[in-house]
Design a protein around this motif. Structure first.
Motif: not given
Length: 217
Positions: A49-70
């Motif tokens: 996608l990056l090689a073919r389009h001018p505007h690409v959003a790269v997103v990183l998601v990290d969960l909060d509270g996951f260890k507490a949930l486990n």
């Protein structure tokens, strides 16, 4: 029996084997728990996608509270949270014709989304955060985890290697960390402070983030 008759079952056998091999390869490219692309498969498609389009959003998601949930509810609920997050991420990207999402490992996810206009990045990140942090149902209970999200836009990065996936993931990681330090939410790389990096990643960054922000309800 003539040669044509003998070749029939052999060809059919190879056909079945070929279908089986394709299914095995496709399965190997998908994370078995979330159903999203694995890291390698995601990186390949995001790079395309990056090689073919001018505007690409790269997103990183990290969960909060996951260890507490486990720790509070057990690993089965943790697995349910991973599946719910993957479903929410996929749902949030449904309206985007060119987008790819993957699970990088643990409670960390990534996406690459082609945007028609760079000003759409904040709306994308806000929508992803709203979807991911919505309650999910498990065994008759409504549970939730928080999320810290960082986004970097390819057209905002310096030309050359700065617009390649590793550099954009690093910028998204820095923005995500800024959001996490503020208690969660979303942050664009354009407003994130520059942090020191080691081997292309934020210095001191653990493999996953388990800072509890929200307890499961």
């Amino acid at each position: 029996m003539n040669m044509a008759s003998a070749a029939g079952p052999l060809a059919a056998g190879w056909g079945v084997h070929s279908v089986w091999m394709r299914r095995c390869l496709a399965s190997a490219r998908h994370d078995p728990l979330s159903g999203l692309w694995t890291r390698d498969a995601f990186e390949y498609r995001a790079g395309w996608l990056l090689a073919r389009h001018p505007h690409v959003a790269v997103v990183l998601v990290d969960l909060d509270g996951f260890k507490a949930l486990n720790d509070t509810h057990g690993h089965a609920v943790g697995d349910a949270a991973i599946r719910a997050t993957a479903g929410s991420l996929s749902d949030a990207l449904t309206g985007h014709r060119r987008a790819v999402a993957g699970r990088l490992g643990g409670d960390e996810f990534a996406a690459a989304v082609v945007l028609p206009d760079p000003v759409a990045l904040p709306w994308l990140l806000r929508g992803l955060h709203d979807e991911i942090t919505a309650p999910f149902r498990h065994d008759g209970r409504d549970l939730r985890v928080g999320a810290s999200i960082g986004g970097a836009l390819s057209s905002d990065a310096p030309a050359g290697t700065g617009r390649e996936l590793p550099a954009l993931l690093r910028l998204a990681d820095e923005a995500m960390y800024t959001a996490k330090q503020g208690g969660g939410g979303w942050q664009t790389a354009g407003f994130a402070p520059r942090l020191t990096t080691t081997a292309g990643r934020r210095t001191g960054r653990p493999g996953t983030h388990t800072t509890p922000r929200e307890e499961a309800s």
